[in-house]
Design an enzyme around this catalytic site. Structure first.
Site, PDB file in Angstrom:
ATOM      1  CG  ASP A  96      46.013  22.457  30.703  1.00 15.07           C
ATOM      2  OD1 ASP A  96      45.953  23.684  30.899  1.00 15.07           O
ATOM      3  OD2 ASP A  96      45.037  21.693  30.880  1.00 15.07           O
ATOM      4  CB  ALA A 131      49.897  34.881  40.170  1.00 15.85           C
ATOM      5  CG  HIS A 174      44.597  37.408  46.018  1.00 23.13           C
ATOM      6  ND1 HIS A 174      43.972  36.324  46.573  1.00 23.13           N
ATOM      7  CD2 HIS A 174      44.312  37.358  44.691  1.00 23.13           C
ATOM      8  CE1 HIS A 174      43.333  35.653  45.634  1.00 23.13           C
ATOM      9  NE2 HIS A 174      43.532  36.260  44.483  1.00 23.13           N
ATOM     10  CB  ILE A 175      47.318  43.162  44.002  1.00 26.60           C
ATOM     11  CG1 ILE A 175      48.781  42.998  44.434  1.00 26.60           C
ATOM     12  CG2 ILE A 175      46.525  43.762  45.121  1.00 26.60           C
ATOM     13  CD1 ILE A 175      49.765  42.845  43.372  1.00 26.60           C
ATOM     14  CD  GLU A 179      44.996  35.270  49.634  1.00 28.07           C
ATOM     15  OE1 GLU A 179      44.028  36.002  49.353  1.00 28.07           O
ATOM     16  OE2 GLU A 179      45.656  34.630  48.792  1.00 28.07           O
TER      17      GLU A 179
HETATM   18  P1  NAI Z   1      41.571  28.745  33.227  1.00 27.37           P
HETATM   19  O1  NAI Z   1      40.416  27.925  33.684  1.00 27.37           O
HETATM   20  O2  NAI Z   1      41.421  29.529  31.979  1.00 27.37           O
HETATM   21  O3  NAI Z   1      42.867  27.833  33.092  1.00 27.37           O
HETATM   22  C1  NAI Z   1      43.222  26.860  34.030  1.00 27.37           C
HETATM   23  C2  NAI Z   1      43.962  25.767  33.284  1.00 27.37           C
HETATM   24  O4  NAI Z   1      44.434  24.841  34.243  1.00 27.37           O
HETATM   25  C3  NAI Z   1      43.079  24.984  32.313  1.00 27.37           C
HETATM   26  O5  NAI Z   1      43.688  24.918  31.055  1.00 27.37           O
HETATM   27  C4  NAI Z   1      42.966  23.615  32.954  1.00 27.37           C
HETATM   28  O6  NAI Z   1      42.835  22.559  32.015  1.00 27.37           O
HETATM   29  C5  NAI Z   1      44.273  23.523  33.704  1.00 27.37           C
HETATM   30  N1  NAI Z   1      44.277  22.572  34.794  1.00 27.37           N
HETATM   31  C6  NAI Z   1      43.288  22.317  35.681  1.00 27.37           C
HETATM   32  N2  NAI Z   1      43.675  21.358  36.558  1.00 27.37           N
HETATM   33  C7  NAI Z   1      44.936  21.026  36.201  1.00 27.37           C
HETATM   34  C8  NAI Z   1      45.860  20.096  36.720  1.00 27.37           C
HETATM   35  N3  NAI Z   1      45.577  19.335  37.761  1.00 27.37           N
HETATM   36  N4  NAI Z   1      47.053  20.001  36.116  1.00 27.37           N
HETATM   37  C9  NAI Z   1      47.367  20.769  35.035  1.00 27.37           C
HETATM   38  N5  NAI Z   1      46.512  21.659  34.502  1.00 27.37           N
HETATM   39  C10 NAI Z   1      45.321  21.793  35.082  1.00 27.37           C
HETATM   40  O7  NAI Z   1      41.908  29.709  34.468  1.00 27.37           O
HETATM   41  P2  NAI Z   1      42.678  31.082  34.419  1.00 27.37           P
HETATM   42  O8  NAI Z   1      41.721  32.180  34.192  1.00 27.37           O
HETATM   43  O9  NAI Z   1      43.860  30.956  33.543  1.00 27.37           O
HETATM   44  O10 NAI Z   1      43.138  31.201  35.964  1.00 27.37           O
HETATM   45  C11 NAI Z   1      44.143  30.342  36.502  1.00 27.37           C
HETATM   46  C12 NAI Z   1      44.291  30.557  37.997  1.00 27.37           C
HETATM   47  O11 NAI Z   1      44.591  31.911  38.292  1.00 27.37           O
HETATM   48  C13 NAI Z   1      43.056  30.243  38.820  1.00 27.37           C
HETATM   49  O12 NAI Z   1      43.458  29.576  39.997  1.00 27.37           O
HETATM   50  C14 NAI Z   1      42.528  31.579  39.232  1.00 27.37           C
HETATM   51  O13 NAI Z   1      41.804  31.482  40.415  1.00 27.37           O
HETATM   52  C15 NAI Z   1      43.823  32.350  39.411  1.00 27.37           C
HETATM   53  N6  NAI Z   1      43.676  33.806  39.338  1.00 27.37           N
HETATM   54  C16 NAI Z   1      44.391  34.563  40.246  1.00 27.37           C
HETATM   55  C17 NAI Z   1      44.295  35.938  40.224  1.00 27.37           C
HETATM   56  C18 NAI Z   1      45.073  36.761  41.179  1.00 27.37           C
HETATM   57  O14 NAI Z   1      44.723  37.922  41.414  1.00 27.37           O
HETATM   58  N7  NAI Z   1      46.134  36.249  41.746  1.00 27.37           N
HETATM   59  C19 NAI Z   1      43.403  36.626  39.285  1.00 27.37           C
HETATM   60  C20 NAI Z   1      42.776  35.734  38.325  1.00 27.37           C
HETATM   61  C21 NAI Z   1      42.899  34.387  38.393  1.00 27.37           C
END
Ligand code: NAI
Length: 409
Positions: free
Chosen positions: A181, A238, A292-293, A269
């Site tokens: 991270d 995901a 995307h679910i 998508e």
């Molecule tokens: P979050 O904001 O809680 O965590 C993201 C983490 O990534 C943070 O700890 C951040 O410091 C780190 N980060 C950011 N840029 C980085 C980089 N260049 N290198 C390494 N680490 C980096 O977000 P959360 O809630 O955990 O979501 C993560 C991803 O999941 C997002 O892209 C979100 O859009 C996606 N998502 C997808 C869903 C789906 O249905 N497929 C549903 C919910 C979220």
């Protein structure tokens, strides 16, 4: 003197797109009674008409709230996006009109994490390929490409809400957790941070990606990175479709460098279930492709209903903007012994002085003052112990550069 009172029955709440019953319950339990719920999305004149007398609107992803619509909705106090994203709203324009926008960024965290765990096991057992062949009447009873996850290394890119949930679940199955991270994070359980993405890729049996889509993460996993991964490793995405170069993944699947991939998100998508979905990974058996679910479960939907409604109620009751995606953040508890003024103004010099001068000219003592600004707006919450005349609200609205003013008590 007409004493001001905050009558919740006069606040009209409009919930569109079949928002979960939890939201309605939350408003009712907090004293809001004028709640209209519609199952569908609205647009154009129909939406404008509905919004005209609405103070709080809740939408999901199909109702768009663009600048013109917001300008034509003078009573609108707050917007709730009962979704993760907020692209359906012109959030900057909403801010400039003094309207905070709330969403539910974490309500589906657990749902995503659970699917990732399931996919990790499926991929490491080679199940997608065996299942695809069985569907085609081919009996592939073999232990090739089939290992337990216990004792294997899971590499997590992005140790945020989802990444850390995955970490806890995977560790309880006996996996060794490593993560990368860009921020310093609290290690959960025995999870260990590594210093670079390359290091993580080299040591992991499965890599799962949980970072946001940013300039830094676009195509974060491409040919060079996949080449660093162990032969026979698996990949799970995901997060967002533009983070992984799927052409490079296809190449690695063809050469058998990667044993499998689970992908829930894609650069392109379909906008609806009626449109076709086309991706190069469809040419392989050892893939899990989902539309995307990852975050779409009944529980996540129920959580979203509650999470967003709670934020809207808190804002309406106290002025707290904590969790708003487009607004300066002030978090306050209800304060029943004092009068509370909420004042949003353009961030130009002199407004605060004018506000304070106004109160002192009226002989009203300010007992507390909370201010947050960004380059565009200032949001100030003032508390007084005086009885308020309703005309004070009009006077506050007349202060130059005022965007919005409210009184709570
Ligand atoms: P979050 O904001 O809680 O965590 C993201 C983490 O990534 C943070 O700890 C951040 O410091 C780190 N980060 C950011 N840029 C980085 C980089 N260049 N290198 C390494 N680490 C980096 O977000 P959360 O809630 O955990 O979501 C993560 C991803 O999941 C997002 O892209 C979100 O859009 C996606 N998502 C997808 C869903 C789906 O249905 N497929 C549903 C919910 C979220």
């Amino acid at each position: 003197m007409v004493k001001y009172s905050f009558d919740k029955s006069k606040i009209k709440v409009l919930l569109l797109e079949g928002i979960h019953e939890n939201a309605v319950q939350c408003f009712r339990e907090n004293g809001y009674s004028d709640i209209e719920c519609l199952n569908g999305a609205l647009s154009g004149p129909e939406l404008e008409k509905k919004l005209h007398g609405t103070h709080i609107v809740g939408i999901r992803s199909r109702t768009e709230l663009r600048k013109e619509m917001l300008i034509r909705s003078p009573k609108l106090l707050a917007i709730g996006c009962f979704s993760i994203g907020t692209n359906q709203v012109d959030t900057l324009d909403a801010k400039l009109l003094g309207i905070p926008v709330f969403n539910a960024p974490f309500s589906n965290t657990r749902s995503v994490a659970e699917l990732v765990i399931a996919e990790c096991i499926m991929l490491m057992r080679g199940i997608p390929e065996k299942s695809a062949l069985a569907q085609k009447k081919i009996w592939m009873k073999s232990l090739n490409n089939s290992v337990e996850v216990r004792g294997k290394n899971l590499g997590i890119i992005g140790y945020g809400h989802i990444g850390s949930q995955v970490s806890i679940l995977a560790e309880s199955m006996g996996m060794n957790i490593y993560y990368y991270d860009i921020e310093k994070k609290l290690n959960l359980g025995n999870a260990r941070p590594v210093n670079s993405l390359n290091e993580l890729l080299k040591i992991s049996d499965t890599v799962t990606i949980h970072v946001p889509s940013t300039e830094l993460t676009r195509n974060m996993i491409s040919r060079d990175q996949i080449a660093l991964m162990k032969k026979g490793a698996c990949l799970i995405n995901a997060s967002r479709g533009d983070i992984v170069d799927y052409d490079a993944v296809a190449e690695a699947l063809r050469s058998k460098h990667l044993a499998g991939i689970a992908a829930d998100v894609f650069p392109e998508e379909p906008a609806s279930n009626n449109e076709p979905f086309v991706n190069e990974l469809q040419n392989f058996n050892n893939v899990i492709l989902t539309p995307h679910i990852a975050g779409s479960t009944l529980e996540a939907q129920a959580n979203i209903g509650l999470e967003v409604a709670e934020k809207l109620v808190k804002y309406s009751d106290t002025g707290s903007t904590l969790g708003a995606v487009n607004f300066v953040q002030i978090s306050l508890q209800p304060n029943t012994s004092k009068q509370r003024f909420l004042h949003t103004h353009k961030n130009v010099p002199g407004v605060l002085r004018e506000l304070n001068d106004y109160f002192s000219s009226k002989g009203i003592n300010i007992s507390a003052e909370f201010l947050q600004t960004d380059p565009d707006i200032g949001y100030v919450i003032l508390e007084t112990e005086s009885e308020l005349d309703y005309s004070v609200l009009q006077d506050l609205k007349n202060i130059s550069h005022t965007i919005r003013a409210r009184i709570l008590f």
